[in-house]
Scaffold this active site. Structure first.
Site: not given
Ligand code: 5GP
Ligand code: ZN
Length: 144
Positions: A130, A132
Site C-alpha cells: 500500500h 500512503h
Molecule cells: P502500514 O503501517 O502497514 O504502513 O499502514 C497500514 C495502515 O492501514 C495504517 O495507517 C492503518 O491505520 C491502516 N489500517 C489498518 N486497518 C485498517 C482498516 O481496517 N481500514 C482502514 N481504512 N485502514 C486500516
C-alpha cells in the site's frame, strides 16, 4: 445479482470452505482470503472509497496521520514492495500515478508525501502492498 457481487460472495464462500476460488482471472487462496486489505478490496470490510479502477483501490486510512490520509492498494494481493516482481513494474508505476491523481483531485497544491512502509524496519503493519498519500499539512524530514 451482478457478476461482480456473485464473485465477491464466492470469495467469501471459498474462505469459509478453506479453498481457493478463481474470479476475474485471479485466484484467491489462503493468505489473500485472510488479508484485511484484500477483504476491503472485495467489499467484505467497509471502507470509504476515494478512487478505484481495474488495477487499484484507494480508501481513507482508518487512523489518519494527516488531514488527507489515503491508502492506495493494488487489487491483487502483493505482500509488500519487496515482494513485487519485475512483471509488476507497470502496476507499481500506476499506483504512483493514482497517488498523484488523488492529490490533484484533493487540491493538494502545496505538496504532499507518498510513503511505502516495507517490512519490519520500514514499519509495515499490514502485509498487502500500500501507498500512503499524506497531505493537508507540512511534513517534517527525516521521518521517525
Ligand atoms: P502500514 O503501517 O502497514 O504502513 O499502514 C497500514 C495502515 O492501514 C495504517 O495507517 C492503518 O491505520 C491502516 N489500517 C489498518 N486497518 C485498517 C482498516 O481496517 N481500514 C482502514 N481504512 N485502514 C486500516
Ligand atoms: Zn491482500
Amino acid at each position: 445479482m451482478t457478476e461482480m457481487a456473485r464473485g465477491f460472495s464466492n470469495v467469501a464462500l471459498a474462505g469459509r470452505l478453506g479453498a481457493g476460488i478463481e474470479f476475474g482471472g485471479r485466484v484467491y487462496t489462503g493468505h489473500a482470503m485472510s488479508c484485511i486489505f484484500c477483504k476491503i478490496v472485495a467489499g467484505e470490510i467497509p471502507s470509504t472509497a476515494v478512487y478505484q479502477d481495474e488495477l487499484s483501490y484507494a480508501f481513507a486510512d482508518i487512523s489518519p496521520k494527516s488531514p488527507v490520509h489515503v491508502l492506495i492498494v493494488p487489487r491483487e494481493h502483493i505482500a509488500s514492495l519487496d515482494e513485487a516482481d519485475k512483471d509488476k513494474r507497470a502496476l507499481l508505476g500506476h499506483l504512483l500515478w493514482v497517488a498523484a491523481e488523488i492529490a490533484r483531485q484533493k487540491g493538494l497544491t502545496k505538496g504532499y508525501r507518498v510513503v511505502v512502509n516495507t517490512g519490519e524496519h520500514g514499519g509495515q503493519t499490514v502485509d498487502h502492498l500500500h501507498l500512503h498519500l499524506l497531505g493537508g499539512r507540512a511534513h517534517t524530514w527525516p521521518p521517525g
